[in-house]
Design an enzyme around this catalytic site. Structure first.
Site, PDB file in Angstrom:
ATOM      1  N   ALA A 124     -70.206  -6.623  -7.810  1.00  0.00           N
ATOM      2  CA  ALA A 124     -69.858  -6.139  -9.013  1.00  0.00           C
ATOM      3  C   ALA A 124     -70.800  -4.965  -9.240  1.00  0.00           C
ATOM      4  CB  ALA A 124     -70.378  -7.276 -10.179  1.00  0.00           C
ATOM      5  N   ALA A 125     -70.295  -3.925  -8.581  1.00  0.00           N
ATOM      6  CA  ALA A 125     -71.408  -2.683  -8.704  1.00  0.00           C
ATOM      7  C   ALA A 125     -70.595  -1.161  -8.815  1.00  0.00           C
ATOM      8  CB  ALA A 125     -72.392  -2.505  -7.593  1.00  0.00           C
TER       9      ALA A 125
ATOM     10  N   SER B 248     -62.977  -5.193  -1.976  1.00  0.00           N
ATOM     11  CA  SER B 248     -62.073  -4.269  -1.664  1.00  0.00           C
ATOM     12  C   SER B 248     -62.475  -3.625  -0.133  1.00  0.00           C
ATOM     13  CB  SER B 248     -61.489  -3.441  -2.608  1.00  0.00           C
ATOM     14  OG  SER B 248     -60.838  -4.039  -3.798  1.00  0.00           O
TER      15      SER B 248
ATOM     16  N   ASP C  32     -57.916  -1.630  -5.567  1.00  0.00           N
ATOM     17  CA  ASP C  32     -58.583  -0.764  -4.575  1.00  0.00           C
ATOM     18  C   ASP C  32     -58.385  -0.934  -3.237  1.00  0.00           C
ATOM     19  OD1 ASP C  32     -59.679   0.435  -6.976  1.00  0.00           O
ATOM     20  OD2 ASP C  32     -61.419  -0.377  -6.615  1.00  0.00           O
TER      21      ASP C  32
ATOM     22  N   LYS D  31     -66.815   2.455  -1.323  1.00  0.00           N
ATOM     23  CA  LYS D  31     -65.929   3.424  -2.159  1.00  0.00           C
ATOM     24  C   LYS D  31     -66.430   3.746  -3.612  1.00  0.00           C
ATOM     25  CE  LYS D  31     -64.347   1.947  -5.603  1.00  0.00           C
ATOM     26  NZ  LYS D  31     -64.256   1.764  -7.153  1.00  0.00           N
TER      27      LYS D  31
ATOM     28  N   PRO E 190     -74.442  -4.048  -3.218  1.00  0.00           N
ATOM     29  CA  PRO E 190     -74.536  -4.955  -4.401  1.00  0.00           C
ATOM     30  C   PRO E 190     -73.194  -5.252  -4.952  1.00  0.00           C
ATOM     31  CG  PRO E 190     -74.969  -2.671  -4.820  1.00  0.00           C
ATOM     32  CD  PRO E 190     -74.959  -2.644  -3.347  1.00  0.00           C
TER      33      PRO E 190
END
Length: 265
Positions: free
Chosen positions: A91-92, A98, A128, A8, A89
């Protein structure tokens, strides 16, 4: 069964105000890339999850993973053994978790159909997740869960995702936002919104993670038609007029950065 968890990106992300419940009022244009994580499912006596892939080691607790939470919220007549190939990755700013949950919703829909209240169940997992269930361009309002259709005239556009391999948690970025309402997200088609919009989290993310500025600068040197940070970072994206231009840009990125070349869905 196999399903892709499409990455996303936020083509635009306007933060309007802090809400009394601690969340933020948002207006965003969701878009999805035709690549991402990969989920495979086989029947099992009980639900279980195995995480593999380049970034699989960064998910230390499979039982607390959002995929397991999605399994718990979607009843099925038999258990599922899920293998999650973590290619995105963590926390990107790509909605990785999500997207994984959204892919699981699609797998359940394919096999059994979804319950009438699937949207509410998805929203409880994360803001999300409802958008990631369909993984098609749309507008999100509220905390991002109130979805509206948009004319998607960007489908098929070549896109390059670049992450400097620096994880960036969402909470601190929202906390660093200065609280100024810089105006509503524009109306129009996906292209019109994206090119006239902005990402209000870009500046606070830059204050926390300075290398984002270097990523944006490198992408702006490629001749991309649009360069922006996605979500709360640290991934940035660039849209291109041709796949050849996208490939040249990918080759120009530092070898130690993560990149993903694809097209918008």
């Amino acid at each position: 069964m196999i399903e892709t968890a499409y990455a996303k990106i936020n083509l635009a992300l306007h933060v309007r105000k802090r809400r009394d419940d601690g969340y933020h009022e948002l207006e965003t244009l969701f878009a999805f890339v035709d690549a991402g994580d990969r989920l495979s499912v086989v029947p099992a006596a009980q639900d279980r999850l195995q995480v593999v892939g380049e970034f699989g080691g960064e998910l230390a607790d499979p039982f607390g993973n959002i995929v397991m939470q999605a399994l718990a919220t979607l009843r099925r007549p038999q258990g599922w053994a899920v293998t999650l190939e973590k290619n995105l990755p963590v926390a990107a700013g790509l909605g990785g978790g999500s997207a994984d949950a959204g892919a699981l919703f699609r797998l359940v829909e394919r096999e059994y159909g979804l319950p009438a209240d699937w949207h509410a169940r998805a929203a409880r997992l994360g803001a999300d997740v409802p958008a990631c269930v369909q993984s098609l361009a749309c507008i999100g309002r509220g905390t991002g869960t109130e979805l509206e259709p948009v004319e998607n005239d960007l489908a098929g556009t070549p896109v390059l995702l670049v992450n400097p391999r620096v994880p960036l948690s969402t909470g601190p970025v929202f906390k660093a936002w200065d609280g100024l309402d810089r105006g509503a997200m524009p109306l129009g088609t996906a292209r019109e919104i994206a090119f006239a919009g902005r990402n209000d989290l870009e500046l606070p993310a830059l204050q926390i993670c300075h290398v984002i500025g270097e990523v944006l600068d490198r992408l702006r040197q490629t001749g991309a038609t649009l360069v922006r940070m996605s979500g709360s970072g640290a991934t940035c994206f660039a849209l291109f007029g041709s796949a050849e231009d996208r490939s040249e840009a990918q080759q120009a990125m530092p070898a130690d950065w993560w990149t993903l070349a694809g097209a918008l869905r």
